[in-house]
Motif scaffolding. Structure first.
Motif, PDB file in Angstrom:
ATOM      1  N   LEU A  31      65.799 109.266  50.804  1.00 39.84           N
ATOM      2  CA  LEU A  31      65.149 108.009  50.425  1.00 39.84           C
ATOM      3  C   LEU A  31      64.206 108.332  49.270  1.00 39.84           C
ATOM      4  N   SER A  33      61.232 107.807  46.851  1.00 37.61           N
ATOM      5  CA  SER A  33      59.941 107.147  46.965  1.00 37.61           C
ATOM      6  C   SER A  33      59.260 107.220  45.610  1.00 37.61           C
ATOM      7  N   ASP A  35      56.235 106.936  43.162  1.00 41.55           N
ATOM      8  CA  ASP A  35      54.818 107.201  43.298  1.00 41.55           C
ATOM      9  C   ASP A  35      54.010 106.102  42.588  1.00 41.55           C
ATOM     10  N   VAL A  42      52.452 101.857  50.650  1.00 47.46           N
ATOM     11  CA  VAL A  42      53.224 103.053  50.981  1.00 47.46           C
ATOM     12  C   VAL A  42      53.288 103.181  52.508  1.00 47.46           C
ATOM     13  N   ARG A  45      55.767 100.840  53.985  1.00 51.02           N
ATOM     14  CA  ARG A  45      57.140 101.352  53.820  1.00 51.02           C
ATOM     15  C   ARG A  45      57.456 102.384  54.908  1.00 51.02           C
ATOM     16  N   HIS A  46      56.464 103.263  55.149  1.00 51.38           N
ATOM     17  CA  HIS A  46      56.662 104.292  56.191  1.00 51.38           C
ATOM     18  C   HIS A  46      56.897 103.627  57.538  1.00 51.38           C
ATOM     19  N   CYS A  49      60.352 102.364  57.890  1.00 48.80           N
ATOM     20  CA  CYS A  49      61.305 103.457  58.151  1.00 48.80           C
ATOM     21  C   CYS A  49      61.187 103.932  59.597  1.00 48.80           C
ATOM     22  N   ILE A  61      62.800 112.828  51.806  1.00 40.93           N
ATOM     23  CA  ILE A  61      62.089 111.905  50.915  1.00 40.93           C
ATOM     24  C   ILE A  61      62.089 112.550  49.527  1.00 40.93           C
ATOM     25  N   GLU A  63      60.578 112.469  46.098  1.00 41.29           N
ATOM     26  CA  GLU A  63      59.464 111.856  45.354  1.00 41.29           C
ATOM     27  C   GLU A  63      59.883 111.660  43.901  1.00 41.29           C
ATOM     28  N   PHE A 107      66.900 103.521  47.540  1.00 42.74           N
ATOM     29  CA  PHE A 107      65.612 103.106  46.988  1.00 42.74           C
ATOM     30  C   PHE A 107      65.149 101.897  47.798  1.00 42.74           C
ATOM     31  N   THR A 119      64.267  98.100  39.688  1.00 39.93           N
ATOM     32  CA  THR A 119      65.074  99.210  40.235  1.00 39.93           C
ATOM     33  C   THR A 119      66.521  99.157  39.738  1.00 39.93           C
TER      34      THR A 119
END
Ligand code: SAM
Length: 254
Positions: A31, A33, A35, A42, A45-46, A49, A61, A63, A107, A119
């Motif tokens: 996935l 992520s 920044d 954030v 989002r966690h 998941c 993850i 980054e 994403f 995106t």
């Protein structure tokens, strides 16, 4: 061939995610992520998941650093192009390094990927560079527009009417669009609704939609604008960030 899933995750409520998006989350090896954004976003989002990944499933993850955008540049278009080029380079590297030949990456996109989100465009830019080959699959999400209308319990359009979705910047510059009776305004950092002085326009406003901090106000815009400005400023002060959207509705002649 590699697959890149662009997964709409809803606008804040972890329950507002589709079965298809949950399946996509669980298919991803990585996935990505990006920044950016407030720490709380954030964390949300966690939470999404955590809630929806099957037990034992732990995608890596990846980054992805966000290139700096020169917002003071005189040539705005050139600065945006430069920034987009930077993003395509960073994303290309991430996809090359993180995804094996038949890997699946995801994403997570706030709300729906088709609405004021870059995106898909950046992934198209990566493909256009020609070094990475992958298939893009888009999974729709509940947008903040639909979170807003649902919480106010309203229909977006009137019978056979037209709806326009625009930004605060455009509303402030051009006023209420002549060609629409219902206007959704997003990305408004400057409370552009305060420029509308028509007593026949109603506003349906929402901030932090779908989260425990959700705020809703509605009424004739000339009567409630000041209240929205002060509620919004206080919330922003308290939390350090604000995300809001609203519908402006012009009363139609009988
Ligand atoms: C970059 S756009 C992304 C929109 C997103 N793709 C969607 O489908 O809602 C960010 C804007 O969406 C709106 N927005 C997103 N989430 C929101 C929320 N939970 N509450 C209120 N507005 C939200 C705000 O107008 C914000 O400025």
């Amino acid at each position: 061939v590699k697959r890149v899933l662009v997964i709409g995750i809803g606008a804040g409520d972890p329950d507002q995610i589709t079965v298809q998006a949950v399946r996509a989350l669980n298919q991803a090896d990585v996935l990505f992520s990006i920044d950016r954004g407030a720490g709380e976003l954030v964390a949300l989002r966690h939470e999404i998941c955590e809630r929806h990944l099957e037990p034992g499933r732990r995608p890596r993850i990846g980054e992805v650093a966000e290139p700096r955008r020169d917002r003071s540049a005189e040539d705005y278009v050139a600065a945006v192009q430069e920034w987009r080029r930077g993003r395509a380079e960073v994303w290309e590297r991430a996809i090359a390094e993180e995804l094996g030949d038949a890997g699946t990456g995801g994403f997570l996109v706030w709300g729906d990927p088709s609405l004021y989100d870059s995106t898909i465009a950046v992934l198209e830019d990566v493909l256009a560079r020609g070094r990475e080959v992958f298939a893009i699959e888009v999974i729709p999400g509940v947008s903040s527009v639909h979170a807003l209308t649902a919480r106010h319990g309203i229909v977006l359009n009137r019978v056979a009417g037209a709806v326009q979705i625009t930004t605060g910047r455009r509303l402030a510059r051009d006023g209420f669009p002549a060609e629409a009776d219902d206007v959704v305004v997003m990305l408004d950092g400057q409370c552009a609704f305060t420029t509308i002085d028509d007593p026949d326009v109603e506003i349906f406003w929402g901030a932090y939609l779908g989260t425990p901090d959700e705020l809703l106000i509605s009424g004739p815009v000339t009567e409630v604008a000041a209240e929205i400005v002060s509620v919004r400023a206080a919330a922003r002060e308290r939390k350090g960030w604000v995300m809001d959207a609203y519908l402006l509705r012009r009363r139609l002649a009988e």
